[in-house]
Design a protein around this motif. Structure first.
Motif, short mmCIF file in Angstrom:
data_model
loop_
_atom_site.label_atom_id
_atom_site.label_comp_id
_atom_site.label_asym_id
_atom_site.label_seq_id
_atom_site.Cartn_x
_atom_site.Cartn_y
_atom_site.Cartn_z
N GLU B 41 37.37 2.09 20.29
CA GLU B 41 37.46 0.71 19.82
C GLU B 41 37.23 0.63 18.31
OE1 GLU B 41 36.39 -3.55 21.94
OE2 GLU B 41 35.14 -1.85 22.31
N GLY B 42 37.36 1.71 17.58
CA GLY B 42 37.19 1.63 16.13
C GLY B 42 36.39 2.81 15.65
N GLY B 43 35.08 2.72 15.76
CA GLY B 43 34.25 3.84 15.34
C GLY B 43 34.03 3.85 13.84
N ASP B 44 33.30 4.86 13.39
CA ASP B 44 32.98 5.03 11.98
C ASP B 44 34.27 5.11 11.16
OD1 ASP B 44 32.27 6.13 9.48
OD2 ASP B 44 30.52 7.10 10.37
N PRO B 45 34.40 4.26 10.12
CA PRO B 45 35.66 4.28 9.35
C PRO B 45 35.94 5.58 8.61
CG PRO B 45 34.13 2.60 8.49
CD PRO B 45 33.52 3.14 9.74
N VAL B 46 34.94 6.47 8.51
CA VAL B 46 35.23 7.75 7.84
C VAL B 46 35.93 8.73 8.79
CG1 VAL B 46 33.19 9.20 8.31
CG2 VAL B 46 34.27 9.28 6.07
N LEU B 47 35.86 8.48 10.10
CA LEU B 47 36.38 9.46 11.06
C LEU B 47 37.84 9.85 10.83
CD1 LEU B 47 34.67 8.54 14.44
CD2 LEU B 47 34.49 10.67 13.16
N PRO B 48 38.75 8.90 10.54
CA PRO B 48 40.15 9.32 10.37
C PRO B 48 40.36 10.30 9.22
CG PRO B 48 39.99 6.94 10.63
CD PRO B 48 38.60 7.44 10.47
N LEU B 49 39.39 10.39 8.29
CA LEU B 49 39.51 11.39 7.22
C LEU B 49 39.05 12.76 7.71
CD1 LEU B 49 38.15 9.36 4.18
CD2 LEU B 49 40.51 9.65 4.93
N LEU B 50 38.29 12.81 8.79
CA LEU B 50 37.70 14.07 9.26
C LEU B 50 38.40 14.62 10.50
CD1 LEU B 50 33.91 13.14 8.91
CD2 LEU B 50 35.45 14.08 7.18
N VAL B 51 38.82 13.72 11.39
CA VAL B 51 39.43 14.17 12.63
C VAL B 51 40.65 13.32 12.96
CG1 VAL B 51 37.26 15.05 13.59
CG2 VAL B 51 37.97 12.69 14.06
N ASP B 52 41.53 13.91 13.75
CA ASP B 52 42.81 13.29 14.10
C ASP B 52 42.77 12.77 15.54
OD1 ASP B 52 45.34 12.56 13.43
OD2 ASP B 52 46.18 14.58 13.29
N CYS B 53 41.54 12.58 16.08
CA CYS B 53 41.41 12.15 17.48
C CYS B 53 40.25 11.17 17.60
CB CYS B 53 41.16 13.36 18.39
SG CYS B 53 39.62 14.23 18.03
N ALA B 54 40.10 10.58 18.78
CA ALA B 54 38.95 9.73 19.07
C ALA B 54 38.07 10.43 20.10
CB ALA B 54 39.42 8.38 19.59
N PHE B 55 36.82 9.99 20.21
CA PHE B 55 35.87 10.63 21.11
C PHE B 55 35.44 9.68 22.22
CE2 PHE B 55 34.94 12.49 16.85
CZ PHE B 55 35.49 13.73 17.10
N THR B 56 35.09 10.25 23.36
CA THR B 56 34.58 9.44 24.47
C THR B 56 33.06 9.52 24.55
OG1 THR B 56 36.61 9.86 25.67
CG2 THR B 56 34.76 9.07 26.96
N TRP B 57 32.47 10.63 24.09
CA TRP B 57 31.02 10.78 24.12
C TRP B 57 30.50 10.85 22.69
CZ3 TRP B 57 29.87 15.14 28.27
CH2 TRP B 57 30.25 14.68 29.53
N GLN B 58 29.14 10.80 22.58
CA GLN B 58 28.50 11.00 21.29
C GLN B 58 28.96 12.32 20.68
OE1 GLN B 58 24.34 11.08 22.06
NE2 GLN B 58 24.14 8.86 22.21
N THR B 59 29.26 12.28 19.39
CA THR B 59 29.76 13.46 18.70
C THR B 59 29.05 13.59 17.36
OG1 THR B 59 31.91 13.04 19.69
CG2 THR B 59 31.85 14.61 17.86
N VAL B 60 28.73 14.83 16.99
CA VAL B 60 28.18 15.11 15.67
C VAL B 60 29.18 15.98 14.92
CG1 VAL B 60 26.48 16.51 14.43
CG2 VAL B 60 25.72 14.87 16.15
N LEU B 61 29.53 15.57 13.70
CA LEU B 61 30.33 16.40 12.80
C LEU B 61 29.42 16.76 11.64
CD1 LEU B 61 33.56 14.20 12.78
CD2 LEU B 61 33.12 16.21 14.18
N ALA B 71 31.08 21.13 14.80
CA ALA B 71 31.15 19.91 15.61
C ALA B 71 30.38 20.12 16.90
CB ALA B 71 32.60 19.56 15.91
N ILE B 72 29.64 19.10 17.31
CA ILE B 72 29.00 19.09 18.63
C ILE B 72 29.65 17.95 19.39
CG2 ILE B 72 26.81 18.94 19.86
CD1 ILE B 72 25.46 19.58 17.11
N ALA B 73 30.35 18.29 20.46
CA ALA B 73 31.18 17.29 21.12
C ALA B 73 31.00 17.38 22.63
CB ALA B 73 32.65 17.49 20.77
#
Lengths: 408, 408
Positions: B41-61, B71-73
């Motif tokens: 539903e959106g997420g951290d706005p920096v994510l599209p600069l770091l990854v090309d996907c979305a996550f379903t669970w908590q993730t650490v980059l 990455a911990i996914a």
């Protein structure tokens, strides 16, 4: 397909806003503030329940236990809110919203109130109640510093959890419509899959139908649908394989969620592809499906208002383990609504990553998935996911259950 | 129209990730952590600069100053990250990411480091650097409690601001392509507007062309494009009127932003509809356009690496006021990239709602809008918005400027 254009502006939000005063009273708070900045790239996940638009500037939405609704919005955003007709007062600002915010709190919370409680949107357990960014939290604290509202911020987790959870009739009707679309796609995908389509071909086929029908994706498009063929497929959110093709003796498993008019489905179905001369699935496939459905039954039997979600999960988990299968590595069920994962009370084990959500009592009006899967050796993954609505004394099925293994 | 499908998975992110080590060193931090939960539903706005996907669970980059990326996914999200090929190590987890997180920090930050600094995504000034929710911040603090990393969280505002700001050649090329699409839409809309279309008709016409061409909206779809006809139109993000129709002697003003391949345009253009026998716009219209363009020139003359944005804004603001017009109630320019409002250093006045962004020094490689408008009495709003890229010693125009009032 119904289109959003036909729905009157702000009508869904009006239903949800009307639920709010009772939830504020129940939570014992003096005001509930949603505070967000530019929301075009997502924003606080509670916003779609409150407003039918996005904002370009910082915005405060303040709801009082009396039901009074006040918005403080940038000058250029205010007309969008006006058009929805849901807000008693809209205060436009140019340079800073600190003063209008303090004035609004002064008018909302009587001066004799000694320890006011102002709910804001953070939670360590429920990401759908955690839309306030840390920087915005610090800003709010700065704004309140030196006033009688300093130190009054508390979590709105309970309010938001309940607001999202307790589906209105309109919300349930939208989910039923999404389920009907999902059933249709399952039937089409199964017909397409034979004799030997690849995972990637089936995935693209379903997505093309979804795009044609302007259906949204209940989770990341890259993993919706999940397509699994046979015993070597990657289970979970892996990408569909272009080289794994359906073979006789294998299971086709689909996990698919569509969004229609802002509300989601999330369902799993499976099919068995017969070997030549086979008229029924082999015993291990039948046994697997029975274990899965038995676990779903065991959970559903317990599901009713007041029970804690981990108890429902534990019943299903115990059942599938007693049948000799490993534990599933996820929750039995999650709430579903605007997205597949709608937050709040969870039918899941008390694992750290689930926070407090498995111990929240279940409430009437919540909609949950019930889902799990097992491997049938040599055949593939048997996964089933249904959707249920919690009633006054139990639950009702929103999906038509898959009781038998479908044959291809 | 180029489609996203043709771009190799994770290629843009690779360019951006390669920028990170220098930015971490400059910020003097020992690690940079992006921590997010479900991001559909959106997420951290920096994510599209770091990854090309979305996550379903908590993730650490986690990115180290050495450039190492870990990455911990969640178990089911990990395959999506694997497919991008940008991460040195991907640690899947089932129940909790606390232990893998602490282990990763142990390996990343040498034990002799006494006061480690771990950057996380919060900011009170820049919402694009403020993607960490308050609840997630509290969770991280809990995870680090009792370890040598307790109390080490600092703001990643500078890192993210720089990462977003310094556009790579690929990013600039994408913005130029978005600008070309915008120019085309402007020409089509102006031809459509005569003789007497309504604001709502012009708005729908532009959106239909955008949808046909699969262009995205640089801001909330409800206000993109902004269409203003004549002196009575609502300026800002108001809804287009179905009853205000273009008349001779009026200005047509459009503010339009499109997204192509993940990158945005944001431009304003205007046209004057002649009265019978009129061959040129009236003096107040010419004077208004000169004031607007003169202010843009005054700002652009100062724009170069090292200057603070408020100085650029002040020059433009002083110019337009000296011409006898009121101050504009917004910033002269904002950075643009993935969205119209890309965060970081702002060419704006030092107003409270802009936080510290107007005092951040401008840097080479940033892309800004330059925009303002004035009312021409009886005729309407004259607004112009251009896009510029900051070069080593000044700036270059990405848009072809509107120097003259276009006639309809």
């Amino acid at each position: 397909v119904i289109t959003e254009e036909e729905v009157p502006l702000g009508s869904l939000q009006r239903e949800k806003l009307n639920q709010a005063p009772a939830l504020l009273a129940q939570a014992g708070v003096d005001a509930w503030i949603t505070f967000d900045s530019e929301t075009a790239e997502g924003g606080d996940p509670v916003l779609p329940l409150l407003v039918d638009c996005a904002f370009t500037w910082q915005t405060v939405l303040l709801i009082a236990p009396s039901g009074r609704r006040l918005a403080i919005a940038g000058r250029y955003d205010a007309p969008l809110l006006e058009a929805e007709g849901n807000w008693d007062e809209i205060v436009p600002y140019d340079q800073s919203l600190r003063e209008p915010l303090l004035q609004a709190l002064e008018r909302t919370i009587p001066p004799e109130k000694t320890s006011p409680r102002i709910a804001v949107n953070f939670s360590t357990s429920d990401d759908k109640s955690d839309g306030l960014s840390h920087g915005s939290y610090l800003l709010l604290e700065q704004y309140l510093q030196g006033t009688r509202f300093a130190g009054s911020l508390v979590s709105a987790e309970e309010i938001i959890g309940n607001l999202r959870s307790r589906k209105t009739p309109d919300e349930v009707a939208r989910m039923r419509a999404a389920i009907a679309q999902t059933d249709r796609l399952f039937a089409e995908a199964a017909a397409f899959a034979v004799p030997d389509r690849s995972e990637a071909e089936i995935y693209r086929f379903v997505q093309e139908r979804m795009d044609e029908r302007r259906l949204g994706y209940s989770w990341d498009r890259r993993g919706d649908p999940i397509v699994n063929l046979g015993p070597e497929s990657v289970i979970g959110h892996g990408l569909p394989s272009p080289t794994i093709r359906l073979r006789p003796g294998w299971i086709l498993h689909l996990d698919l969620g569509v969004i229609l008019d802002g509300y989601s489905s999330d369902m799993q179905r499976c099919w068995y592809r017969r070997r030549p001369a086979e008229t029924a699935p082999p015993p291990e496939v039948l046994r697997g499906l029975q274990a899965v459905n038995g676990a779903i039954d065991a959970g559903a039997r317990l599901l009713r208002p007041g029970i804690e979600g981990w108890q429902v999960d534990a019943a299903a988990r115990a059942f599938v383990v007693a049948q000799g299968y490993p534990e599933y590595q996820h929750a039995l069920g999650h709430q579903i609504g605007r997205l597949a994962h709608d937050g709040g009370a969870l039918l899941g084990p008390r694992w750290e990553r689930y926070g407090r959500t498995p111990t929240r009592p279940v409430q009437e009006g919540q909609v949950f998935t019930l889902e799990l899967g097992v491997m049938a050796e040599g055949c593939g993954f048997i996964g089933i996911e249904e959707m249920v609505r919690v009633t006054r004394s139990g639950c009702e099925w929103l999906t038509e259950r898959q009781r038998e293994m479908w044959l291809l």
